[in-house]
Design an enzyme around this catalytic site. Structure first.
Site, short mmCIF file in Angstrom:
data_model
loop_
_atom_site.label_atom_id
_atom_site.label_comp_id
_atom_site.label_asym_id
_atom_site.label_seq_id
_atom_site.Cartn_x
_atom_site.Cartn_y
_atom_site.Cartn_z
N GLY A 199 -100.60 30.08 -21.03
CA GLY A 199 -99.30 29.98 -21.68
C GLY A 199 -98.16 29.96 -20.69
N ASN A 200 -96.99 29.54 -21.16
CA ASN A 200 -95.80 29.48 -20.31
C ASN A 200 -94.57 29.24 -21.16
OD1 ASN A 200 -95.82 26.38 -20.56
ND2 ASN A 200 -97.75 26.77 -19.49
N SER B 41 -97.19 28.60 -11.93
CA SER B 41 -98.54 28.31 -12.39
C SER B 41 -99.52 29.43 -12.03
CB SER B 41 -99.01 27.00 -11.74
OG SER B 41 -100.28 26.64 -12.21
N GLY B 42 -100.31 29.85 -13.02
CA GLY B 42 -101.44 30.74 -12.76
C GLY B 42 -101.11 32.15 -12.31
N SER C 233 -95.34 25.81 -13.44
CA SER C 233 -96.42 25.62 -14.42
C SER C 233 -96.93 24.19 -14.40
CB SER C 233 -95.88 25.95 -15.82
OG SER C 233 -96.77 25.44 -16.80
N SER C 234 -98.26 24.04 -14.53
CA SER C 234 -98.83 22.69 -14.57
C SER C 234 -98.33 21.91 -15.79
CB SER C 234 -100.36 22.77 -14.54
OG SER C 234 -100.81 23.58 -15.61
N ASP C 235 -97.78 22.60 -16.78
CA ASP C 235 -97.27 21.92 -17.97
C ASP C 235 -95.79 21.56 -17.87
OD1 ASP C 235 -99.71 22.04 -19.50
OD2 ASP C 235 -99.37 24.18 -19.74
N HIS D 215 -95.27 27.52 -24.70
CA HIS D 215 -96.62 27.01 -24.91
C HIS D 215 -97.59 28.19 -24.80
CE1 HIS D 215 -100.33 24.88 -24.63
NE2 HIS D 215 -100.49 25.09 -23.35
N HIS E 214 -101.77 29.80 -25.95
CA HIS E 214 -103.13 29.51 -26.43
C HIS E 214 -103.50 30.53 -27.50
CE1 HIS E 214 -104.81 26.44 -23.45
NE2 HIS E 214 -103.55 26.58 -23.13
N ASP F 197 -90.04 29.86 -45.10
CA ASP F 197 -88.90 30.54 -44.48
C ASP F 197 -88.55 29.91 -43.12
OD1 ASP F 197 -88.34 32.44 -46.44
OD2 ASP F 197 -89.72 33.93 -45.60
N HIS G 272 -105.77 20.89 -28.05
CA HIS G 272 -105.19 21.70 -27.01
C HIS G 272 -104.59 23.00 -27.59
CE1 HIS G 272 -102.65 21.64 -23.05
NE2 HIS G 272 -102.81 22.86 -23.47
N TYR H 167 -79.53 34.91 -45.83
CA TYR H 167 -80.44 35.89 -45.22
C TYR H 167 -79.84 36.34 -43.90
CZ TYR H 167 -84.69 37.88 -43.17
OH TYR H 167 -85.61 38.73 -42.60
#
Lengths: 233, 233, 233, 233
Positions: free
Chosen positions: C30-31, C47-48, C76-78, C97, C99, C122, C173, C231
Site C-alpha cells: 500500500g501507499n 518503495s518497500g 513507490s513503484s506505483d 492504494h 491491499h 452514504d 490487483h 449530515y
C-alpha cells in the site's frame, strides 16, 4: 442554574463510546440516545462527530417534537427516528443505531434473522424482524420520521412487543436496538451483531437448518426474563 | 477457619477469565468450573456476572448434588450440567461452556465437526460429536440436568471416552469442553473454536473434502497422547 | 532554506500510517500520496519501507512528470499511477492504494461492488467500478502509467465523476481511492473495505439481493453531499 | 567457551515469537528454525513450549542428521521435516511451520491456492503447491522425514524452484514456508495466510474467477525479484 441533564448527557455519551469499543461501527457511523421520560428530553449524539472526540457536553438535547432544548451542535440526522420510537415504545429508555457488519448484511439481504439457537433465544423468542422497503414517497418526504414508521409497522404487523423484541433491521439500511436505558440498547446491538454472525455461519454450514423448537426457545427466554427467571443475581 | 477451597476458587476464576481473553464469549456468556474430587466440591462461576468484575471470592462452591456449600451468589444456571458430567466422567477436573461463534454455528447446524486435518487429529481421533435435540418433556423438566444427559447419551451411543474426546456440541446450543483441570477445559474450548473455524472454511473451499485418513489421524493423536507420545517436554 | 514542503510530507506520512492502523494492508503493502496543486509537487511513500519505520523525512517528492524533486529514497513503484490520476482528476488532493482483503477479493473476482445499502449510498450512488483487464502490450509497456489509464477509461466509459466516485478496483490487483486530501483518501479506503465486506456477506446470505432503490440511494447520498446536505456539523 | 551460536538462537527465537504476533497459530502450535550453513547447525523451537515463555536459551541446536548439538529440551516434533528441507533446498536459511487458519483450510481441502491477483504474483508466479496425501506406510514409518519427502516430491513433480516458490501446503496438515533467513520464512507464512484468505473470498464471490494472466503475473513478480526489480530501496 445547575446542569440539570448532566446525568443524561453522561449516560448517552458513555453509551455512544461503547459503539467503537464493541466494534459496532467505523468512524462517525451510528448513534445512541437516552431519554428522561419525566422531562420528555432526549440526549443524542451530535451528527458526524468522531467518537474519539465525543464528550458529554457535545450531546444534543431535544424534546419529543425534535426541537433542540440544549446544545450548540446539530443532533444526529437520525434523531426523528429515535423520537418517534420513544413516543410509541413508551417503556424504553435508550435507543442505539449502528452499522455493524453482519447485522447490516442481513438488513441489506432483507431477510429476518431466524432464531436458530439458544444464544438467540436467551434474548428474544422470535426472529429479528426486518422492515418493508420504504416507498419513494416516504423516502422523499420526512425520511427519518418514516424510518421510524417502518419500524412501528413491522411491530404492528407481526404483533411484536418492544419490551420482548428489543431489536429490528431496517431493510437496506441496518439495525436499531433499544432497552431500558442507553447501555442496554448498546448491549443489544452487540448481541444482535453476534446473533447475525452465528446465523450467517449456521446457514452456510447447513442451509436447511430449522429454527430452534418452540419449547427450547421458551425455556431459554424465560430462564432470563419474566417472573420465573433464574439467570443472574 | 482458613479458606480451605481458596486454590479451587482461584483456579476456577482464572479459567473463567480466559474466556474473554481467548474471545470465546461476549458479556457474561459462558462459564467454567473446577472440582476437588477428594472433597466432592465444585467451584463455578456465579450466574450473570461480567468477567471484568469476577474475583475468586465470587466463585460459588456446590457439591455434586447441586447444594451450595459456600458463596453468597447464585451459581451458574448451567451448574446441573457440570455436576452431572463430573459424576459420570470421573477422571475430569474442569468443565468449560462457551458461546464461541464457530462452535455455536456447528451446534446450531446440528452437524458433528468432521476430522479434516492434523490440527484436529492432534486433539481427538473422532469428529466432534453433537447431541440429539432434546424432547419437549426433557426441556420442560429438569432442563440443565437433561442437557448433561444428552451429552452422556451421545458418548454412550458413539462409544466415546471422555478422556479421549474432551469436547461436545449440544444441538441448538453450543460447546462444552473439559479436561484434567479447569485450565485444560478452556484450552480445549479455544482449540475447538479453531477446529470449528478450520472445518467451516475447508468445506466452503471443497464441500467434498473427505475426513483425514485413519493412519494419519492415529499418527498425530498418538504423537501427543499415550505411552508412545513424543510431543512436548 | 526552510523546509518548504514540510506540511505536505507530514500529511502524506500521517496518512500512510493510517493504513496499518485501519488494517488495510500488511507489511509494506500500500501507499498514500498528497499533492500541493500550486507547486505541482506530490509527496509519496518510499518503495518497500515498513510503516513502523516511516517518518515524514522519508517521503519522496516528485513532480507530475514523475521526476524526483526531493528525497533520497526511491518513490513507490506505483508513483506513475498516482501522478496520472492527479493530472486528470484535477480536484483531488490525495490518493491511497491498499491491499485490503475484501476489496482485493472483489478486484480479483473482477466484479463491481453493487450498491446494496445505505452505508454504501452514504458515500457514492453507483457501484464501485472495476477496470478492464490490461492488455499484454500495456502490461509490458509503461505498466504503472497504464494502470492509471485503466482507471481513467472506466471513469470515461461509465461517465463517472471522480468527485462523486472516490474509489475504484483495478482488476486482478486491488483498490485505489482518493479525496480532497490524503486523510480523506485513506478514509475512503477504510470505507471501501467495509462496503466490500458488507456486500460480500449480503450476497452470501441472499445471492439475489437487488441493488438499493434509486430514491433511497439519492436520499442517503444527498444527506451527506451537495447543497442540501444536513449530515455533520 | 563463548556462546558460539547465540546469534542463531536469538534469530530463531525472535522468528518464533513472530508467529503469535502475526496471529499465525494459537498456543504452542507452529515452529521456526534457522540454520548456520557453515557449521551445519540448526536452531529450532523446543517441542510444546508456549510462545509466551520462549527465550533464546530454550532453542535446541541440532545438526542436519537430527542429532542434538546443544540444549536441554526436546526439539520440535517436526525437526526432521526441517532438516530434510535444509539438506535439499541448499540456499534457504530459515523454515517456518504454522497452523494459520486459511492456509490450513486450503491444505485440508487439498487444493493448491490459485494465483488470482497481484498480491500473490508479487511473491510467486505459480499456485501455492499442495503435496500428495502420504501413504499409510510412510505415515507409520519415519513420518516427519516423509513429510519433508512429500514436499520435495511436489517440487520435483511440478518443476518448482525453492528460491522462487517459498511456500507449500502439506495435504491434510498445513503450511511450510522458508526464505533466506528465519525472519523471511515467517514473513512468507504471514503473506501465505493473506493470499489464502484473499483467494478464498475471491472464489466465494466468483467461483469461476480465472487465474491472473501470465503477463501480469510476470510483471508483478519481476518488479520485486531478479535483476530488473525496481521495488524497494
Amino acid at each position: 442554574m445547575a446542569d440539570r441533564y448532566k446525568y443524561l448527557k453522561e449516560a448517552a455519551c458513555e453509551a455512544n463510546l461503547e459503539i467503537p469499543r464493541q466494534n459496532l461501527a467505523i468512524y462517525t457511523f451510528g448513534n445512541v440516545s437516552a431519554i428522561d421520560r419525566a422531562a420528555g428530553v432526549v440526549a443524542i449524539k451530535p451528527s458526524g462527530v468522531p467518537y474519539s472526540e465525543l464528550r458529554p457536553a457535545d450531546m444534543v438535547l431535544v424534546d419529543l417534537d425534535n426541537r433542540v432544548v440544549e446544545g450548540t451542535k446539530r443532533p444526529s440526522s437520525d434523531t426523528k427516528t429515535h423520537t418517534l420510537l420513544y413516543r410509541h415504545f413508551d417503556t424504553i429508555g435508550g435507543i442505539c443505531h449502528t452499522h455493524s457488519t453482519y447485522a447490516v448484511a442481513w438488513a441489506q439481504a432483507m431477510r429476518p434473522i431466524p432464531n436458530l439457537g439458544t444464544t438467540h433465544a436467551d434474548h428474544l423468542v422470535t426472529a429479528v424482524p426486518v422492515t418493508e422497503v420504504m416507498s419513494d414517497e416516504m423516502i422523499r418526504g420526512d425520511y427519518e420520521h418514516e424510518t421510524g414508521n417502518q419500524i412501528l409497522d413491522v411491530f404492528r404487523r407481526e404483533k411484536l412487543s418492544p419490551e420482548e423484541v428489543e431489536m429490528v433491521l431496517v431493510a437496506g439500511h441496518g439495525p436499531f436496538t433499544w432497552g431500558k436505558d442507553a447501555a442496554k440498547a448498546v448491549y443489544n446491538a452487540a448481541v444482535l451483531e453476534e446473533l447475525a454472525r452465528m446465523a450467517y455461519l449456521t446457514l452456510q454450514i447447513n442451509p436447511l437448518t430449522p429454527p430452534l423448537k418452540p419449547a427450547l426457545i421458551d425455556k431459554h427466554y424465560f430462564r432470563k426474563h419474566g417472573v420465573s427467571a433464574y439467570y443472574g443475581q
